[in-house]
Write an enzyme that holds these catalytic residues in place. Structure first.
Site, PDB file in Angstrom:
ATOM      1  N   HIS A 378       0.963  -1.182   0.001  1.00 18.90           N
ATOM      2  CA  HIS A 378      -0.084  -0.067   0.066  1.00 18.90           C
ATOM      3  C   HIS A 378       0.977   1.208   0.008  1.00 18.90           C
ATOM      4  O   HIS A 378       0.325   2.405   0.063  1.00 18.90           O
ATOM      5  CB  HIS A 378      -0.924  -0.093   1.309  1.00 18.90           C
ATOM      6  CG  HIS A 378      -2.065  -0.999   1.016  1.00 18.90           C
ATOM      7  ND1 HIS A 378      -3.218  -0.474   0.472  1.00 18.90           N
ATOM      8  CD2 HIS A 378      -2.289  -1.965   1.504  1.00 18.90           C
ATOM      9  CE1 HIS A 378      -4.129  -1.454   0.388  1.00 18.90           C
ATOM     10  NE2 HIS A 378      -3.511  -2.585   1.348  1.00 18.90           N
ATOM     11  N   LYS A 569      -8.766  14.093   3.909  1.00 24.68           N
ATOM     12  CA  LYS A 569      -7.765  12.746   3.865  1.00 24.68           C
ATOM     13  C   LYS A 569      -6.857  13.142   5.078  1.00 24.68           C
ATOM     14  O   LYS A 569      -7.103  14.181   5.750  1.00 24.68           O
ATOM     15  CB  LYS A 569      -6.947  12.724   2.612  1.00 24.68           C
ATOM     16  CG  LYS A 569      -6.160  14.135   2.171  1.00 24.68           C
ATOM     17  CD  LYS A 569      -5.685  14.033   0.948  1.00 24.68           C
ATOM     18  CE  LYS A 569      -6.759  14.090  -0.396  1.00 24.68           C
ATOM     19  NZ  LYS A 569      -6.354  12.695  -1.200  1.00 24.68           N
ATOM     20  N   ARG A 570      -6.149  12.025   5.292  1.00 21.82           N
ATOM     21  CA  ARG A 570      -5.217  12.264   6.606  1.00 21.82           C
ATOM     22  C   ARG A 570      -4.395  13.207   6.207  1.00 21.82           C
ATOM     23  O   ARG A 570      -3.820  13.584   5.234  1.00 21.82           O
ATOM     24  CB  ARG A 570      -4.459  10.746   6.789  1.00 21.82           C
ATOM     25  CG  ARG A 570      -5.517   9.787   7.497  1.00 21.82           C
ATOM     26  CD  ARG A 570      -5.717  10.175   8.922  1.00 21.82           C
ATOM     27  NE  ARG A 570      -4.702  10.364   9.939  1.00 21.82           N
ATOM     28  CZ  ARG A 570      -4.403   9.332  10.677  1.00 21.82           C
ATOM     29  NH1 ARG A 570      -5.226   8.202  10.911  1.00 21.82           N
ATOM     30  NH2 ARG A 570      -3.396   9.590  11.352  1.00 21.82           N
ATOM     31  N   LYS A 575       0.560  14.297   1.024  1.00 18.64           N
ATOM     32  CA  LYS A 575      -0.785  14.808   0.514  1.00 18.64           C
ATOM     33  C   LYS A 575      -0.711  16.311   0.203  1.00 18.64           C
ATOM     34  O   LYS A 575      -1.773  16.719  -0.294  1.00 18.64           O
ATOM     35  CB  LYS A 575      -1.605  14.127   1.397  1.00 18.64           C
ATOM     36  CG  LYS A 575      -1.720  12.702   1.682  1.00 18.64           C
ATOM     37  CD  LYS A 575      -2.901  12.400   2.562  1.00 18.64           C
ATOM     38  CE  LYS A 575      -3.051  10.786   2.726  1.00 18.64           C
ATOM     39  NZ  LYS A 575      -3.638  10.075   1.778  1.00 18.64           N
ATOM     40  N   THR A 677      -8.457   6.632  -2.791  1.00 17.81           N
ATOM     41  CA  THR A 677      -9.932   6.073  -2.842  1.00 17.81           C
ATOM     42  C   THR A 677     -10.880   7.416  -2.827  1.00 17.81           C
ATOM     43  O   THR A 677     -11.896   7.048  -3.511  1.00 17.81           O
ATOM     44  CB  THR A 677     -10.296   4.878  -2.143  1.00 17.81           C
ATOM     45  OG1 THR A 677      -9.779   5.234  -0.845  1.00 17.81           O
ATOM     46  CG2 THR A 677      -9.587   3.761  -2.637  1.00 17.81           C
ATOM     47  N   LYS A 681     -14.445   8.404  -4.874  1.00 15.86           N
ATOM     48  CA  LYS A 681     -15.641   8.741  -4.494  1.00 15.86           C
ATOM     49  C   LYS A 681     -16.266  10.046  -4.888  1.00 15.86           C
ATOM     50  O   LYS A 681     -17.543  10.368  -5.135  1.00 15.86           O
ATOM     51  CB  LYS A 681     -15.526   8.783  -2.702  1.00 15.86           C
ATOM     52  CG  LYS A 681     -15.206   7.425  -2.172  1.00 15.86           C
ATOM     53  CD  LYS A 681     -14.759   7.346  -0.747  1.00 15.86           C
ATOM     54  CE  LYS A 681     -14.241   6.140  -0.204  1.00 15.86           C
ATOM     55  NZ  LYS A 681     -13.391   6.316   0.746  1.00 15.86           N
TER      56      LYS A 681
END
Length: 843
Positions: A378, A569-570, A575, A677, A681
């Site tokens: 992952h 998101k985290r 990110k 993911t 969505k």
């Protein structure tokens, strides 16, 4: 609780999904009353809203149990190959509405509660999220369970029943504070304890070598008690099981060391054993080598493998007598999927059971193990890879360490034979890393011990083969596969966005819900004025609903006609929430510079949790809130720009914000996000994406067409080139005046007047050691955002692009992902065949 129906709600009653049958509603009301009185022991005079939620939950659960028992009977009779999905995280969210959707009970329950003077939506809001995950990895496991049930696979999710899930996030003075998530406080109506299947798990001790082989002795025992949660497929009467283990001390715990007065202490010390399942480690993409975490990893693996082998040996339903003793057929009857390296100890544990307990010879046991296990990677971030110190394993799991050494020896012999004389390759590929602290590389263990290794998006799988697992790919190229992640359209469309699901069903029917590729049929509606209008209208209704939610829960006013720009998101440097922050400040500075110039109004929403020990992530949250404090109170700005930090982002909040979003921010540095993911969505729910060519974004842009995607920034090759040349943030600072202004504002305390040097760590990182190269993508990002605003000014063209995105999102169903795992890794064929309902005869 009842209120007048809105037009939208009245319309719901003429839903194409059919009206609730009168007898069904009557039956539900009767059962609701029965549970309120007999299960909860309440009457309407003392019942609280929570009691009503529990009564409804039990009523719905009643519809699961017949199907659940039937499904398990069916598996015992047919004896199919079983799929075991091992994960330390299952981020399930709420269960009530999902169960109603999958069992086609939503309309009937809505009508029944309405007739009882209750509001079903209010009851749904009472349920606690099952937050047994950090983010993407745990939520993926939950989507996969839904798809495995929907595809009729004999699948089981195995994990830990954490007493405390991911912490609740509170924002105090702009800082994240963590609060324990006591999600079981009021009880969990969806789980069934199975104390009769409690199993022992061993720790510590020593290894004795006897003439019969190795024996692991003098161990400490902790009991693993299973709790089962039903997992219903979509309208196929299949109900699979998620089995979560809870740690219990044995009754004789510490009592053998009994001395006068020691009894009370011995009972109190039971907590030490039971701490194993107390709390989820709140790290996402970060390895924390703590003994308790290693205990959790072995605990789930040891209990699960005993359960798997018990089920393999007893082929008759409900029978516990050993029948099968020959393990040749094991890989034909059992597939074990390792969700990241967290359950990697399954490999040495299966070897221990086969060699030490079942007395197979090593080569046969190894063949069985490799054919049974498969590993999903992952992440490529080095700080996330699990490398356990040898001294920890030596103490906690001495026999497993011996087995790992033996696996390594034999593996390196194979490498040496394939690449004679290449000594450095042996060092690189060893499961044992030498250094100040000797460590076991768990990813290397997984690759050696699995027949299949997969990444979770095409670009990620390529990066694995070319970089971190290059040596392994050269040795065994046949092992490496790609399985691009997906999401369940049941939760992420039908449940969270019924308005959109409805207008789609009106055009193309309902089959798309379990065959998402059918959304392609919507391409013929791209120029259909009525459909364009409907899509825009549903989005506006969702935005109004979310704006009302923010006002109700957080007393925040936002402009529902603004562009909803969302990054949830985290919180992690890779990110790049900081890149988003730089853009927001750019917009603010431009408004201040030319206050009379027209700008497309935006509400920028950022949400996510930071790991409690991750200083930089916590600073990023503080920065976002500080920017909001300035921007949201500047009269010059008005409602043209708002910055909102969405507190305590979780599955149930995602279900509200995603359907309301116009723009989805997927802006990680190319080569760092394995898949993502959330991106899928948003696409399915009618948001457009601004993103880098990273993770699944690459495939999303390919499906939709790059012209329907806001792509910017460096590609992986550009990042590599920049690394070779040396990334120098100063160059960008010197060359780009708007960027320089922002950094000066951050440095001078413009956003923290009471503490001018508050953001010095962020500035210092951005200027001197930014691994994720925020400045390198700044210019292109801002230009790309200008294209976003320009398109948003043309609602018709914007909505046409939205329709193209929705129509091409079919690939990103977890049904497609799971069908590929089934055929290409597990060797089973998925099926959309319905099982007979409990009231139907079995043919």
């Amino acid at each position: 609780m009842s209120r007048p129906l809105s037009d939208q709600e009245k319309r719901k009653q003429i839903s194409v999904r059919g009206l609730a049958g009168v007898e069904n509603v009557t039956e539900l009301k009767k059962n609701f009353n029965r549970h309120l009185h007999f299960t909860l022991v309440k009457d309407r005079n003392v019942a609280t809203p929570r009691d009503y939620y529990f009564a409804l939950a039990h009523t719905v659960r009643d519809h699961l149990v017949g199907r659940w028992i039937r499904t398990q009977q069916h598996y015992y009779e047919k004896d199919p190959k079983r799929i075991y999905y091992l994960s330390l995280e299952f981020y399930m969210g709420r269960t009530l509405q999902n169960t109603m959707v999958n069992l086609a009970l939503e309309n009937a329950c809505d009508e029944a509660t309405y007739q009882l003077g209750l509001d079903m939506e209010e009851l749904e809001e009472i349920e606690e999220d099952a937050g047994l995950g950090n983010g993407g990895l745990g939520r993926l496991a939950a989507c996969f369970l839904d798809s495995m049930a929907t595809l009729g696979l004999a699948a089981y999710g195995y994990g830990i029943r954490y007493e405390f899930g991911i912490f609740n996030q509170k924002i105090c003075g702009g800082w994240q504070m963590e609060e324990a998530d006591d999600w079981l406080r009021y009880g969990n109506p969806w789980e069934k304890a199975r104390p009769e299947f409690t199993l022992p798990v061993h720790f510590y001790g020593r290894v004795e070598h006897t003439s019969q082989g190795a024996k692991w002795v003098d161990t400490q025992v902790v009991l693993a008690m299973p709790y089962d949660t039903p997992v219903p497929g979509y309208r196929n009467n299949v109900v699979n099981t998620m089995r979560l283990w809870s740690a219990k001390a044995p009754n004789d715990f510490n009592l053998k060391d009994f001395n006068v007065g020691g009894y009370i202490q011995a009972v109190l010390d039971r907590n030490l054993a039971e701490n194993i399942s107390r709390v989820l480690y709140p790290n996402d993409n970060f390895f924390e080598g703590k003994e308790l975490r290693l205990k959790q990893e072995y605990f789930v693996v040891a209990a699960t493998l005993q359960d798997i082998i018990r089920r393999f040996k007893s082929s008759k339903f409900g029978c516990r007598d050993p029948v099968r003793t020959n393990f040749d057929a094991f890989p034909d009857k059992v597939a074990i999927q390792l969700n990241d390296t967290h359950p990697s100890l399954a490999i040495p544990e299966l070897m221990r059971v086969l060699v030490d307990l079942e007395r197979l010879d090593w080569d046969k046991a190894w063949e069985v193990t490799v054919k049974t296990c498969a590993y999903t990677n992952h992440t490529v971030l080095p700080e996330a890879l699990e490398r356990w110190p040898v001294h920890l394993l030596e103490t906690l799991l001495p026999r497993h360490l011996q087995i790992i050494y033996e696996i390594n020896q034999r593996f390196l012999n194979r490498v040496a034979a394939a690449f004679p004389g290449d000594v450095d390759r042996l060092r690189r590929m060893s499961l044992v890393e030498e250094g100040a602290v000797k460590r076991i590389n768990m990813a290397h263990l997984c690759i050696a011990g699995s027949h299949a290794v997969n990444g979770v998006a095409r670009i990620h799988s390529e990066i694995l083969k070319k970089t971190i697992f290059k040596d392994f790919y050269e040795l065994e190229p046949h092992k490496f596969q790609n399985k691009t992640n997906g999401i369940t359209p049941r939760r992420w469309l039908v449940l969270c966005n019924p308005g959109l699901a409805e207008i789609i069903a009106e055009r193309i029917g309902e089959e798309y819900i379990s065959d998402l590729d059918q959304l392609r049929k919507l391409l013929s509606y791209v120029d259909d004025e009525a459909f364009i209008r409907d899509v825009a209208k549903v989005k506006q209704e969702n935005k109004l609903k979310f704006a009302a939610y923010l006002e109700r829960e957080y007393k925040v006013h936002i402009n529902p006609n603004s562009l909803f720009d969302v990054q949830v998101k985290r919180i992690h440097e890779y990110k790049r929430q900081l890149l988003n922050c730089l853009h927001v400040i750019t917009l603010y500075n431009r408004i201040k510079k030319e206050p009379n110039k027209f700008v497309v109004p935006r509400t920028v929403m950022i949400g996510g949790k930071a790991a409690p020990g991750y200083h930089m992530a916590k600073m990023i949250i503080k920065l976002i809130t500080a920017i909001g404090d300035v921007v949201n109170h500047d009269p010059v700005v008005g409602d043209r720009l708002r910055v909102i930090f969405l507190e305590n982002y979780r599955v149930s909040l995602a279900e509200k914000v995603i359907p309301a979003a116009d723009l989805s921010e997927q802006i990680s540095t190319a080569g760092t996000e394995a898949s993502g993911t959330g991106n899928m969505k948003f696409m399915l729910n009618g948001a457009l994406t601004i993103g880098t060519m990273d993770g699944a974004n690459v495939e999303m842009a390919e499906e939709a067409g790059e012209e329907n995607f806001f792509i910017f920034g460096m590609r992986v090759e550009d990042v590599d080139r920049l690394d070779q040349r040396g990334y120098n943030a100063q160059e960008y600072y010197d060359r780009i005046p708007e960027l320089r202004q922002i950094i000066e504002q951050l440095s001078s305390g413009f956003f923290s007047p009471k503490q001018p040097d508050l953001f010095k760590d962020i500035v210092n990182m951005l200027m001197h050691h930014d691994r994720f190269k925020v400045f390198a993508d700044y210019e292109e990002y801002v230009k790309c955002q200008e294209r976003v605003s320009a398109l948003y000014k043309n609602p018709r063209e914007w909505t046409r692009m939205v329709i193209r995105n929705i129509a091409t999102s079919g690939k990103f169903s977890s049904d497609r992902t799971i069908a590929q795992y089934a055929r290409e890794i597990w060797g089973v064929e998925p099926s959309r065949q319905r099982l007979p309902a409990p009231d139907e005869k079995i043919p």
